[in-house]
Scaffold this motif. Structure first.
Motif, PDB file in Angstrom:
ATOM      1  N   ASP A 147     -43.036 -48.180 -51.216  1.00 42.63           N
ATOM      2  CA  ASP A 147     -42.443 -48.095 -52.546  1.00 42.63           C
ATOM      3  C   ASP A 147     -43.499 -48.587 -53.531  1.00 42.63           C
ATOM      4  OD1 ASP A 147     -40.963 -48.614 -54.912  1.00 42.63           O
ATOM      5  OD2 ASP A 147     -39.140 -48.944 -53.738  1.00 42.63           O
ATOM      6  N   VAL A 148     -43.947 -47.700 -54.438  1.00 42.61           N
ATOM      7  CA  VAL A 148     -45.036 -48.064 -55.348  1.00 42.61           C
ATOM      8  C   VAL A 148     -44.530 -48.483 -56.735  1.00 42.61           C
ATOM      9  CG1 VAL A 148     -46.747 -46.701 -54.092  1.00 42.61           C
ATOM     10  CG2 VAL A 148     -45.528 -45.647 -56.005  1.00 42.61           C
ATOM     11  N   ARG A 149     -43.237 -48.790 -56.823  1.00 41.89           N
ATOM     12  CA  ARG A 149     -42.692 -49.321 -58.080  1.00 41.89           C
ATOM     13  C   ARG A 149     -43.106 -50.780 -58.233  1.00 41.89           C
ATOM     14  NH1 ARG A 149     -36.648 -49.032 -57.623  1.00 41.89           N
ATOM     15  NH2 ARG A 149     -37.166 -49.645 -55.500  1.00 41.89           N
ATOM     16  N   SER A 150     -42.766 -51.359 -59.377  1.00 45.18           N
ATOM     17  CA  SER A 150     -43.072 -52.777 -59.609  1.00 45.18           C
ATOM     18  C   SER A 150     -42.223 -53.654 -58.698  1.00 45.18           C
ATOM     19  CB  SER A 150     -42.785 -53.137 -61.070  1.00 45.18           C
ATOM     20  OG  SER A 150     -41.375 -53.131 -61.294  1.00 45.18           O
ATOM     21  N   ALA A 151     -42.651 -54.895 -58.533  1.00 41.66           N
ATOM     22  CA  ALA A 151     -41.905 -55.846 -57.701  1.00 41.66           C
ATOM     23  C   ALA A 151     -40.488 -56.043 -58.241  1.00 41.66           C
ATOM     24  CB  ALA A 151     -42.650 -57.172 -57.628  1.00 41.66           C
ATOM     25  N   ALA A 152     -40.348 -56.062 -59.568  1.00 39.95           N
ATOM     26  CA  ALA A 152     -39.021 -56.249 -60.170  1.00 39.95           C
ATOM     27  C   ALA A 152     -38.110 -55.070 -59.844  1.00 39.95           C
ATOM     28  CB  ALA A 152     -39.147 -56.423 -61.680  1.00 39.95           C
ATOM     29  N   GLU A 153     -38.634 -53.852 -59.933  1.00 39.02           N
ATOM     30  CA  GLU A 153     -37.835 -52.670 -59.594  1.00 39.02           C
ATOM     31  C   GLU A 153     -37.449 -52.683 -58.118  1.00 39.02           C
ATOM     32  OE1 GLU A 153     -39.253 -48.859 -62.002  1.00 39.02           O
ATOM     33  OE2 GLU A 153     -40.940 -50.061 -61.291  1.00 39.02           O
ATOM     34  N   PHE A 154     -38.407 -53.051 -57.268  1.00 32.67           N
ATOM     35  CA  PHE A 154     -38.165 -53.123 -55.825  1.00 32.67           C
ATOM     36  C   PHE A 154     -37.043 -54.116 -55.530  1.00 32.67           C
ATOM     37  CE2 PHE A 154     -39.223 -54.681 -51.504  1.00 32.67           C
ATOM     38  CZ  PHE A 154     -39.317 -53.477 -50.818  1.00 32.67           C
ATOM     39  N   ALA A 155     -37.058 -55.250 -56.237  1.00 27.61           N
ATOM     40  CA  ALA A 155     -36.045 -56.294 -56.020  1.00 27.61           C
ATOM     41  C   ALA A 155     -34.643 -55.813 -56.391  1.00 27.61           C
ATOM     42  CB  ALA A 155     -36.401 -57.544 -56.820  1.00 27.61           C
ATOM     43  N   GLU A 156     -34.559 -54.875 -57.315  1.00 31.92           N
ATOM     44  CA  GLU A 156     -33.252 -54.371 -57.759  1.00 31.92           C
ATOM     45  C   GLU A 156     -32.618 -53.424 -56.742  1.00 31.92           C
ATOM     46  OE1 GLU A 156     -33.897 -52.611 -61.583  1.00 31.92           O
ATOM     47  OE2 GLU A 156     -34.370 -54.548 -62.502  1.00 31.92           O
ATOM     48  N   GLY A 157     -33.415 -52.907 -55.828  1.00 34.50           N
ATOM     49  CA  GLY A 157     -32.901 -51.999 -54.802  1.00 34.50           C
ATOM     50  C   GLY A 157     -34.053 -51.235 -54.199  1.00 34.50           C
ATOM     51  N   HIS A 158     -34.037 -51.060 -52.887  1.00 35.47           N
ATOM     52  CA  HIS A 158     -35.135 -50.373 -52.215  1.00 35.47           C
ATOM     53  C   HIS A 158     -34.687 -49.797 -50.878  1.00 35.47           C
ATOM     54  CE1 HIS A 158     -35.302 -54.604 -50.890  1.00 35.47           C
ATOM     55  NE2 HIS A 158     -35.591 -54.077 -49.711  1.00 35.47           N
ATOM     56  N   VAL A 159     -35.562 -49.009 -50.302  1.00 35.93           N
ATOM     57  CA  VAL A 159     -35.299 -48.384 -49.008  1.00 35.93           C
ATOM     58  C   VAL A 159     -35.475 -49.429 -47.908  1.00 35.93           C
ATOM     59  CG1 VAL A 159     -36.101 -46.622 -47.387  1.00 35.93           C
ATOM     60  CG2 VAL A 159     -36.109 -46.153 -49.851  1.00 35.93           C
ATOM     61  N   LYS A 160     -34.486 -49.526 -47.039  1.00 34.37           N
ATOM     62  CA  LYS A 160     -34.554 -50.456 -45.918  1.00 34.37           C
ATOM     63  C   LYS A 160     -35.788 -50.139 -45.068  1.00 34.37           C
ATOM     64  CE  LYS A 160     -31.930 -51.723 -41.828  1.00 34.37           C
ATOM     65  NZ  LYS A 160     -30.822 -51.312 -40.977  1.00 34.37           N
ATOM     66  N   GLY A 161     -36.590 -51.171 -44.783  1.00 37.68           N
ATOM     67  CA  GLY A 161     -37.776 -50.985 -43.955  1.00 37.68           C
ATOM     68  C   GLY A 161     -39.035 -50.606 -44.730  1.00 37.68           C
ATOM     69  N   SER A 162     -38.901 -50.434 -46.048  1.00 37.73           N
ATOM     70  CA  SER A 162     -40.079 -50.066 -46.847  1.00 37.73           C
ATOM     71  C   SER A 162     -40.837 -51.316 -47.287  1.00 37.73           C
ATOM     72  CB  SER A 162     -39.662 -49.261 -48.080  1.00 37.73           C
ATOM     73  OG  SER A 162     -38.893 -50.047 -48.968  1.00 37.73           O
ATOM     74  N   VAL A 163     -42.094 -51.121 -47.635  1.00 32.71           N
ATOM     75  CA  VAL A 163     -42.900 -52.206 -48.193  1.00 32.71           C
ATOM     76  C   VAL A 163     -43.192 -51.875 -49.648  1.00 32.71           C
ATOM     77  CG1 VAL A 163     -43.940 -52.842 -45.990  1.00 32.71           C
ATOM     78  CG2 VAL A 163     -45.103 -51.227 -47.468  1.00 32.71           C
TER      79      VAL A 163
END
Length: 89
Positions: free
Chosen positions: A13-29
């Motif tokens: 996931d190449v979004r920002s850390a804040a975006e990642f924290a709001e929701g992300h794909v299980k198992g992604s980095v």
């Protein structure tokens, strides 16, 4: 793309850390697009790499960066929701 994910692709996931924290794909980095160049070691020896973001624009940039650095096994997964839909099948 589903077959790549099922085959254990490295999900980035190449979004920002804040975006990642709001929701992300299980198992992604999370490796934000502006850090891909400096984090190339994390991509080495991966059978396949799927990059994704909010709209597909940043993942396109990340794919280009990786390809310029010799990676030939990169897929632009588009949006994180699109990639996530394959995880939950």
């Amino acid at each position: 793309m589903e077959n790549l994910i099922n085959d254990g692709a490295f999900l980035v996931d190449v979004r920002s850390a804040a975006e990642f924290a709001e929701g992300h794909v299980k198992g992604s980095v999370n490796i934000p697009v502006d850090q891909v160049q400096s984090q190339l070691a994390k991509f080495k020896d991966k059978k396949h790499i799927v990059v994704f973001c909010r709209s597909g624009m940043r993942s396109s940039q990340a794919k280009s960066t990786l390809e310029r650095n010799g990676f030939t096994n990169v897929t632009n997964g588009g949006t994180w929701q699109s990639v996530n839909s394959f995880i939950n099948k």
